[in-house]
Design a protein around this motif. Structure first.
Motif, PDB file in Angstrom:
ATOM      1  N   VAL A 109      -6.258 -13.223 -55.992  1.00  0.00           N
ATOM      2  CA  VAL A 109      -6.133 -12.546 -54.683  1.00  0.00           C
ATOM      3  C   VAL A 109      -7.021 -11.164 -54.945  1.00  0.00           C
ATOM      4  O   VAL A 109      -7.476 -10.683 -53.952  1.00  0.00           O
ATOM      5  CB  VAL A 109      -4.854 -12.193 -54.439  1.00  0.00           C
ATOM      6  CG1 VAL A 109      -4.550 -11.572 -52.982  1.00  0.00           C
ATOM      7  CG2 VAL A 109      -4.107 -13.816 -54.112  1.00  0.00           C
ATOM      8  N   THR A 110      -6.638 -10.447 -55.976  1.00  0.00           N
ATOM      9  CA  THR A 110      -7.350  -8.909 -56.233  1.00  0.00           C
ATOM     10  C   THR A 110      -8.561  -9.461 -56.520  1.00  0.00           C
ATOM     11  O   THR A 110      -9.419  -8.477 -55.929  1.00  0.00           O
ATOM     12  CB  THR A 110      -6.549  -8.596 -57.564  1.00  0.00           C
ATOM     13  OG1 THR A 110      -5.299  -8.210 -57.336  1.00  0.00           O
ATOM     14  CG2 THR A 110      -7.366  -7.352 -57.755  1.00  0.00           C
TER      15      THR A 110
ATOM     16  N   GLY B  27     -10.616 -11.332 -55.164  1.00  0.00           N
ATOM     17  CA  GLY B  27     -11.268 -11.666 -53.982  1.00  0.00           C
ATOM     18  C   GLY B  27     -11.521 -12.962 -53.687  1.00  0.00           C
ATOM     19  O   GLY B  27     -12.880 -13.254 -53.078  1.00  0.00           O
TER      20      GLY B  27
ATOM     21  N   ALA C  31     -11.357  -8.652 -49.591  1.00  0.00           N
ATOM     22  CA  ALA C  31     -10.211  -8.471 -50.382  1.00  0.00           C
ATOM     23  C   ALA C  31      -9.218  -7.221 -50.124  1.00  0.00           C
ATOM     24  O   ALA C  31      -9.872  -6.082 -49.377  1.00  0.00           O
ATOM     25  CB  ALA C  31     -10.493  -8.381 -51.834  1.00  0.00           C
ATOM     26  N   TYR C  32      -7.908  -7.369 -50.389  1.00  0.00           N
ATOM     27  CA  TYR C  32      -7.173  -5.922 -49.776  1.00  0.00           C
ATOM     28  C   TYR C  32      -7.622  -4.664 -50.115  1.00  0.00           C
ATOM     29  O   TYR C  32      -7.544  -3.727 -49.466  1.00  0.00           O
ATOM     30  CB  TYR C  32      -5.875  -6.275 -50.307  1.00  0.00           C
ATOM     31  CG  TYR C  32      -5.381  -6.153 -51.702  1.00  0.00           C
ATOM     32  CD1 TYR C  32      -5.254  -4.902 -52.367  1.00  0.00           C
ATOM     33  CD2 TYR C  32      -5.316  -7.175 -52.595  1.00  0.00           C
ATOM     34  CE1 TYR C  32      -4.902  -4.813 -53.819  1.00  0.00           C
ATOM     35  CE2 TYR C  32      -5.079  -7.277 -53.954  1.00  0.00           C
ATOM     36  CZ  TYR C  32      -4.718  -5.850 -54.381  1.00  0.00           C
ATOM     37  OH  TYR C  32      -4.781  -5.871 -55.849  1.00  0.00           O
TER      38      TYR C  32
ATOM     39  N   HIS D  69     -10.558  -3.347 -47.986  1.00  0.00           N
ATOM     40  CA  HIS D  69      -9.772  -2.830 -46.919  1.00  0.00           C
ATOM     41  C   HIS D  69      -8.992  -1.557 -47.100  1.00  0.00           C
ATOM     42  O   HIS D  69      -9.041  -0.631 -46.167  1.00  0.00           O
ATOM     43  CB  HIS D  69      -8.715  -3.799 -46.189  1.00  0.00           C
ATOM     44  CG  HIS D  69      -9.417  -4.999 -45.891  1.00  0.00           C
ATOM     45  ND1 HIS D  69     -10.045  -5.238 -44.514  1.00  0.00           N
ATOM     46  CD2 HIS D  69      -9.352  -6.439 -46.157  1.00  0.00           C
ATOM     47  CE1 HIS D  69     -10.459  -6.510 -44.344  1.00  0.00           C
ATOM     48  NE2 HIS D  69      -9.795  -7.167 -45.340  1.00  0.00           N
TER      49      HIS D  69
ATOM     50  N   ASN E 227     -11.939  -2.863 -59.298  1.00  0.00           N
ATOM     51  CA  ASN E 227     -11.375  -4.284 -58.967  1.00  0.00           C
ATOM     52  C   ASN E 227     -11.380  -4.968 -60.417  1.00  0.00           C
ATOM     53  O   ASN E 227     -12.034  -5.375 -60.875  1.00  0.00           O
ATOM     54  CB  ASN E 227     -12.428  -4.977 -58.283  1.00  0.00           C
ATOM     55  CG  ASN E 227     -12.039  -6.577 -57.993  1.00  0.00           C
ATOM     56  OD1 ASN E 227     -10.883  -7.029 -58.564  1.00  0.00           O
ATOM     57  ND2 ASN E 227     -12.613  -7.160 -57.474  1.00  0.00           N
TER      58      ASN E 227
ATOM     59  N   ASN F 284       1.721 -12.431 -52.139  1.00  0.00           N
ATOM     60  CA  ASN F 284       2.079 -13.140 -50.874  1.00  0.00           C
ATOM     61  C   ASN F 284       2.643 -14.513 -51.153  1.00  0.00           C
ATOM     62  O   ASN F 284       2.941 -14.943 -52.403  1.00  0.00           O
ATOM     63  CB  ASN F 284       0.748 -13.233 -50.262  1.00  0.00           C
ATOM     64  CG  ASN F 284      -0.244 -14.048 -51.130  1.00  0.00           C
ATOM     65  OD1 ASN F 284      -1.156 -13.503 -52.071  1.00  0.00           O
ATOM     66  ND2 ASN F 284      -0.297 -15.324 -51.212  1.00  0.00           N
TER      67      ASN F 284
ATOM     68  N   HIS G  92      -4.164 -18.374 -51.450  1.00  0.00           N
ATOM     69  CA  HIS G  92      -5.098 -17.317 -51.106  1.00  0.00           C
ATOM     70  C   HIS G  92      -4.976 -16.719 -49.796  1.00  0.00           C
ATOM     71  O   HIS G  92      -5.429 -17.292 -48.731  1.00  0.00           O
ATOM     72  CB  HIS G  92      -6.583 -17.609 -51.431  1.00  0.00           C
ATOM     73  CG  HIS G  92      -6.775 -17.872 -52.814  1.00  0.00           C
ATOM     74  ND1 HIS G  92      -8.023 -18.563 -53.392  1.00  0.00           N
ATOM     75  CD2 HIS G  92      -6.133 -17.319 -53.979  1.00  0.00           C
ATOM     76  CE1 HIS G  92      -7.966 -18.650 -54.601  1.00  0.00           C
ATOM     77  NE2 HIS G  92      -6.721 -17.850 -55.082  1.00  0.00           N
TER      78      HIS G  92
ATOM     79  N   VAL H  61      -8.794 -13.120 -44.907  1.00  0.00           N
ATOM     80  CA  VAL H  61      -9.171 -11.695 -44.793  1.00  0.00           C
ATOM     81  C   VAL H  61      -8.162 -11.049 -44.005  1.00  0.00           C
ATOM     82  O   VAL H  61      -7.876  -9.904 -44.267  1.00  0.00           O
ATOM     83  CB  VAL H  61     -10.628 -11.744 -44.231  1.00  0.00           C
ATOM     84  CG1 VAL H  61     -11.019 -10.181 -43.986  1.00  0.00           C
ATOM     85  CG2 VAL H  61     -11.446 -12.318 -44.822  1.00  0.00           C
TER      86      VAL H  61
ATOM     87  N   ASN I 183      -5.192  -9.916 -46.193  1.00  0.00           N
ATOM     88  CA  ASN I 183      -5.644  -8.921 -47.002  1.00  0.00           C
ATOM     89  C   ASN I 183      -5.512  -7.727 -46.458  1.00  0.00           C
ATOM     90  O   ASN I 183      -5.174  -6.511 -46.871  1.00  0.00           O
ATOM     91  CB  ASN I 183      -6.935  -9.382 -47.495  1.00  0.00           C
ATOM     92  CG  ASN I 183      -6.848 -10.248 -48.812  1.00  0.00           C
ATOM     93  OD1 ASN I 183      -6.684  -9.698 -49.924  1.00  0.00           O
ATOM     94  ND2 ASN I 183      -7.017 -11.345 -48.473  1.00  0.00           N
ATOM     95  N   GLU I 184      -5.957  -7.339 -45.114  1.00  0.00           N
ATOM     96  CA  GLU I 184      -5.846  -6.008 -44.395  1.00  0.00           C
ATOM     97  C   GLU I 184      -4.640  -5.885 -44.159  1.00  0.00           C
ATOM     98  O   GLU I 184      -3.963  -4.470 -44.290  1.00  0.00           O
ATOM     99  CB  GLU I 184      -6.717  -6.457 -43.127  1.00  0.00           C
ATOM    100  CG  GLU I 184      -6.848  -5.056 -42.410  1.00  0.00           C
ATOM    101  CD  GLU I 184      -7.635  -5.162 -41.077  1.00  0.00           C
ATOM    102  OE1 GLU I 184      -7.849  -4.137 -40.737  1.00  0.00           O
ATOM    103  OE2 GLU I 184      -8.010  -6.294 -40.632  1.00  0.00           O
TER     104      GLU I 184
END
Length: 244
Positions: free
Chosen positions: A29-30, A32, A53-54, A57, A75, A145, A224, A227, A230-231
């Motif tokens: 997840v980190t 991307g 990815a978060y 954002h 990252n 998540n 996953h 988008v 992630n935001e």
């Protein structure tokens, strides 16, 4: 948190203040990762989009709040990684950049070890936190998540049995409460180590309880986030910075 003060100082004094560095340490997840597809009977490939990815954002939103302050985002996510393995790469991937803030998020892959792996996960998370603090960095533990709680028609219609098998394994971990045990351990580590907790998992559970379909929030209908979600996590992180 001091990271916001540092951003504020850099925003006012671009020339003499060091650009703040935020490192994000985690799993796919980190890194991307979004959609997945089967490449053989036992292998998967992932669609990568670091811009969704978060942390991307997070950088964008902080840049809007502090427009004159350059922000360096590291990252340090690796697909398939867990807290145990991350202890061995922490110096290389994170601390070598002298970060001002480290955001640590693990649990999705760790939970595959079942209930017996919870204590080891907690010990590794604590080790990661303490080493970052000793290096002078602030730390936020971010819970992962949620994962899919039912088989999506999208996955069924893919006709890819290994993807379906992965979804079914995640559903079991989620339904049996195994992932909850890892999240609870992450919360306990944050409290024990005295670092802020960004409880993304609790927010996902609240959305599910309100009637949201978890599959609609997952790009791969497994684990996953989309988008948009992630935001969602990025805003949760900023709230955590403001509240601590």
């Amino acid at each position: 948190m001091k990271i916001l003060e540092k951003l504020g100082k850099k925003n006012k004094d671009v020339y003499s203040v060091r650009p703040p560095v935020i490192a994000c340490l985690g799993d796919s997840v980190t890194q991307g990762c979004f959609e997945i597809y089967q490449t053989s009977d036992v292998t998967l490939q992932t669609v990568f989009d670091q811009s969704g990815a978060y942390h991307a954002h997070l950088k964008r939103i902080l840049g809007q709040m502090f427009p004159s302050a350059p922000i360096n985002i590291i990252n340090a996510g690796i697909s398939g990684d867990n807290a145990d393995n991350a202890t061995g790469r922490l110096d290389r991937d994170v601390l070598s950049f002298s970060p001002d803030l480290v955001i640590i998020c693990f649990g999705l892959n760790d939970s595959a070890s079942g209930e017996n792996g919870v204590e080891r996960y907690g010990n590794c998370m604590k080790k990661l936190v303490m080493r970052c603090k000793e290096a002078g960095a602030e730390v936020i533990i971010m819970t992962p998540n949620a994962v899919s709680d039912k088989l999506s028609p999208h996955v069924v219609n893919m006709g890819q049995p290994f993807v379906k098998k992965c979804v079914e394994a995640n559903i079991k971990i989620y339904d049996d409460g195994v992932l909850d045990l890892y999240v609870e351990k992450a919360r306990a580590v944050a409290k024990e180590c005295g670092v802020p907790l960004c409880d993304v998992y609790a927010k996902w559970k609240a959305l599910s309880a309100a009637g949201a379909d978890l599959n609609d929030l997952l790009a791969n209908r497994v684990n996953h986030p989309t988008v948009a979600m992630n935001e969602f996590a990025a805003y949760a992180l900023i709230n955590t910075m403001l509240e601590n």
